[in-house]
Design a protein around this motif. Structure first.
Motif, PDB file in Angstrom:
ATOM      1  N   ILE A  85       0.854  -1.190   0.000  1.00  0.00           N
ATOM      2  CA  ILE A  85       0.000   0.000   0.000  1.00  0.00           C
ATOM      3  C   ILE A  85       0.891   1.243   0.000  1.00  0.00           C
TER       4      ILE A  85
ATOM      5  N   ASP B 120      -0.423   4.517  -0.031  1.00  0.00           N
ATOM      6  CA  ASP B 120      -1.121   5.651   0.576  1.00  0.00           C
ATOM      7  C   ASP B 120      -0.578   5.875   1.989  1.00  0.00           C
TER       8      ASP B 120
ATOM      9  N   ASN C   5      -2.960   5.633   4.931  1.00  0.00           N
ATOM     10  CA  ASN C   5      -3.539   4.327   5.261  1.00  0.00           C
ATOM     11  C   ASN C   5      -2.752   3.734   6.432  1.00  0.00           C
TER      12      ASN C   5
ATOM     13  N   LYS D  80      -2.249   0.841   7.078  1.00  0.00           N
ATOM     14  CA  LYS D  80      -1.529  -0.358   6.618  1.00  0.00           C
ATOM     15  C   LYS D  80      -0.492   0.003   5.552  1.00  0.00           C
ATOM     16  N   TYR D  81      -0.093   1.263   5.534  1.00  0.00           N
ATOM     17  CA  TYR D  81       0.912   1.775   4.594  1.00  0.00           C
ATOM     18  C   TYR D  81       2.139   0.867   4.595  1.00  0.00           C
TER      19      TYR D  81
END
Length: 149
Positions: free
Chosen positions: A44, A46, A49, A51-52
Motif C-alpha cells: 500500500i 497511501d 492508510n 496499513k501503509y
C-alpha cells in the motif's frame, strides 16, 4: 509498483483415513499439519492508510486462514462422505467427536486444493493467492501454485 510475496505459516492437528487405499493410511490416523500460505500483491502506497507499506496485514491473513481452515480442521477427523467410513463418522459424532465429511479423498493433495479455494474466496481483490504448501509429515508435503492452475 513492485509485486511482493508474503507468507504466513499455520499448524493444526487432523485425523483422516483413506478408504480403498492399499497401505497403512487406510486406517484412521493423524498428522501435525503445517500450512504455508503465500499471497502476492503490491504494498500500500497511501501514506494516510494505517496499513501503509503492507501487501496485507499478517493479522488479516491470519484471520482468513484461521476461520476457513484451522478452526475447522484442527482436531477433526476427516472422511470422504462417499465411503463406508460414513458409518464410523456418525458413530464418532454421536460420541461427541469433531468429524468432517468432505467430497474428496482426504489426501494432502486434495486438501490443499480445497484450502486454496477457501482462501482465495476471502482475499481482497488486490491480493492473489500465490501458493500453498501443506506439510503432512517432516518429509512429505503437497504444494499448490496459482501459476499451475
Amino acid at each position: 509498483m513492485s509485486k511482493i510475496r508474503i507468507t504466513k505459516q499455520f499448524t493444526f492437528e487432523t485425523g483422516h483415513a483413506l478408504y480403498g487405499y492399499d497401505g497403512k493410511c487406510k486406517n484412521v490416523h493423524g498428522h501435525s499439519y503445517k500450512l504455508s500460505v503465500t499471497v502476492i500483491g503490491s504494498p500500500i502506497t497511501d501514506t494516510e492508510n494505517v496499513k501503509y507499506g503492507m501487501v496485507i496485514d499478517f493479522g488479516d491473513l491470519k484471520k482468513i486462514v484461521q476461520e476457513e481452515i484451522v478452526e475447522i480442521f484442527d482436531h477433526a477427523t476427516v472422511f470422504n462422505k462417499n465411503t463406508p467410513h460414513v458409518e464410523l463418522a456418525k458413530e464418532l459424532q454421536v460420541r461427541g467427536h469433531h468429524v468432517l465429511l468432505v467430497e474428496y479423498q482426504p489426501t494432502s493433495e486434495n486438501m490443499v486444493i480445497d484450502f486454496a479455494d477457501k482462501i482465495k474466496s476471502r482475499l481482497p481483490e488486490n491480493i492473489a493467492l500465490h501458493s500453498l504448501k501443506l506439510q503432512e509429515t517432516e518429509s512429505s508435503f503437497a504444494e499448490w501454485y496459482q501459476s499451475d492452475n
